[in-house]
Design an enzyme around this catalytic site. Structure first.
Site, PDB file in Angstrom:
ATOM      1  N   ASP A   1       6.627   6.804   7.150  1.00  0.00           N
ATOM      2  CA  ASP A   1       6.463   8.309   7.360  1.00  0.00           C
ATOM      3  C   ASP A   1       5.310   8.461   8.424  1.00  0.00           C
ATOM      4  OD1 ASP A   1       5.723  11.024   6.564  1.00  0.00           O
ATOM      5  OD2 ASP A   1       4.165  10.764   5.352  1.00  0.00           O
TER       6      ASP A   1
ATOM      7  N   ASP B   1       5.618   7.654  -5.690  1.00  0.00           N
ATOM      8  CA  ASP B   1       4.657   8.194  -6.477  1.00  0.00           C
ATOM      9  C   ASP B   1       4.118   9.487  -5.933  1.00  0.00           C
ATOM     10  OD1 ASP B   1       3.000   6.942  -4.850  1.00  0.00           O
ATOM     11  OD2 ASP B   1       1.429   7.947  -6.197  1.00  0.00           O
TER      12      ASP B   1
ATOM     13  N   ARG C   1       7.090   7.052 -10.390  1.00  0.00           N
ATOM     14  CA  ARG C   1       7.730   5.949  -9.923  1.00  0.00           C
ATOM     15  C   ARG C   1       8.724   5.556 -10.599  1.00  0.00           C
ATOM     16  NH1 ARG C   1       3.939   4.011  -6.285  1.00  0.00           N
ATOM     17  NH2 ARG C   1       1.570   4.239  -6.633  1.00  0.00           N
TER      18      ARG C   1
ATOM     19  N   ASP D   1       8.979   1.164   1.045  1.00  0.00           N
ATOM     20  CA  ASP D   1       9.854   2.376   0.446  1.00  0.00           C
ATOM     21  C   ASP D   1       9.769   3.456   1.398  1.00  0.00           C
ATOM     22  OD1 ASP D   1       7.113   3.094   0.847  1.00  0.00           O
ATOM     23  OD2 ASP D   1       6.688   3.470  -1.390  1.00  0.00           O
TER      24      ASP D   1
HETATM   25  P1  IMP Z   1       2.601   6.119   6.472  1.00  0.00           P
HETATM   26  O1  IMP Z   1       1.466   5.224   6.656  1.00  0.00           O
HETATM   27  O2  IMP Z   1       2.240   7.566   6.510  1.00  0.00           O
HETATM   28  O3  IMP Z   1       3.984   5.718   7.211  1.00  0.00           O
HETATM   29  O4  IMP Z   1       3.009   6.093   4.691  1.00  0.00           O
HETATM   30  C1  IMP Z   1       3.340   5.068   4.185  1.00  0.00           C
HETATM   31  C2  IMP Z   1       3.168   4.980   2.734  1.00  0.00           C
HETATM   32  O5  IMP Z   1       2.582   6.195   2.206  1.00  0.00           O
HETATM   33  C3  IMP Z   1       4.385   5.045   1.975  1.00  0.00           C
HETATM   34  O6  IMP Z   1       4.648   3.541   1.661  1.00  0.00           O
HETATM   35  C4  IMP Z   1       4.218   5.628   0.635  1.00  0.00           C
HETATM   36  O7  IMP Z   1       3.531   4.874  -0.217  1.00  0.00           O
HETATM   37  C5  IMP Z   1       3.358   6.797   1.015  1.00  0.00           C
HETATM   38  N1  IMP Z   1       4.344   7.906   1.293  1.00  0.00           N
HETATM   39  C6  IMP Z   1       4.671   8.702   2.525  1.00  0.00           C
HETATM   40  N2  IMP Z   1       5.475   9.772   2.341  1.00  0.00           N
HETATM   41  C7  IMP Z   1       5.666   9.667   0.978  1.00  0.00           C
HETATM   42  C8  IMP Z   1       6.528  10.677   0.144  1.00  0.00           C
HETATM   43  O8  IMP Z   1       7.014  11.481   0.670  1.00  0.00           O
HETATM   44  N3  IMP Z   1       6.379  10.487  -1.108  1.00  0.00           N
HETATM   45  C9  IMP Z   1       5.633   9.462  -1.733  1.00  0.00           C
HETATM   46  N4  IMP Z   1       4.941   8.411  -1.045  1.00  0.00           N
HETATM   47  C10 IMP Z   1       4.905   8.575   0.359  1.00  0.00           C
HETATM   48 MG    MG Z   2       4.299   2.172   0.064  1.00  0.00          MG
END
Ligand code: IMP
Ligand code: MG
Length: 179
Positions: A101, A157, A163, A98
């Protein structure tokens, strides 16, 4: 505007266009390959459902579940909650996410799949938030690059809510500022 949502960032119409564009590209790139779409629960299920219907080459789908978030903050530690049903050995894996980040989740999963001898591993992220990147990973297919704001809807979410919104919106800071 929906309660708790400050503004719409990706409209339903734009989502459709993104899925069509990415689906066409992926169909071209993976023709004749052993494509396995791997989606990360739960956030990516809505995008997975859309992208797979825009892919015209043969493919299989599977799901993994991990968690690294508490509220709007990443904890930096990835927990494995559900494994694949299909053996990824020899598969051309496309990780369907999705949002990319910090990148910690995807770089962890990529490591797991490399260890299991996937033939290739690429990343398709509906949203890319490069401002907060901590791991050395980039998406091979990106729907839309967004600024560093917490977004919800289209599968994403905040504490399991929002969602079901059919668009992506920015969450109003007052929803989480007092938590
Ligand atoms: P990462 O490991 O920081 O890249 O985060 C990945 C996961 O964090 C994503 O698949 C989302 O489920 C959640 N996430 C990161 N940023 C957001 C946001 O702005 N809104 C909601 N979920 C987020
Ligand atoms: Mg995710």
């Amino acid at each position: 505007m929906q309660k708790g949502i400050e503004k719409v960032l990706v409209s339903e119409e734009e989502i459709k266009e993104i899925c069509k564009r990415l689906g066409e590209q992926i169909s071209k790139d993976y023709a004749g390959k052993k494509l396995l779409l791997v989606s990360v629960l739960k956030g990516a299920v809505v995008f997975m459902a859309d992208i797979m219907r825009n892919i015209t080459c043969d493919c299989e789908i599977d799901f993994m579940a991990v968690s690294s978030y508490s509220g709007t903050k990443t904890t930096g530690v990835v927990k494995f909650k559900k494994d694949l049903d299909i053996n990824p050995e020899g598969c051309d894996i496309l990780l369907v996410e999705d949002i990319l980040d910090s990148g910690i989740t995807l770089s962890y999963l990529r490591g797991v799949l490399i260890d299991r001898h996937a033939a290739s591993i690429k990343v398709c992220a509906f949203l890319d938030k490069p401002a907060n990147r901590q791991a050395d990973i980039k998406a091979d297919y990106v729907g839309k690059v967004i600024p560093d704001e917490f977004v919800v809807g289209y599968g994403l979410d905040y504490n399991e809510k929002y969602r079901n919104l059919p668009f992506v919106g920015v969450l109003s800071p007052e929803v989480y500022s007092n938590k």
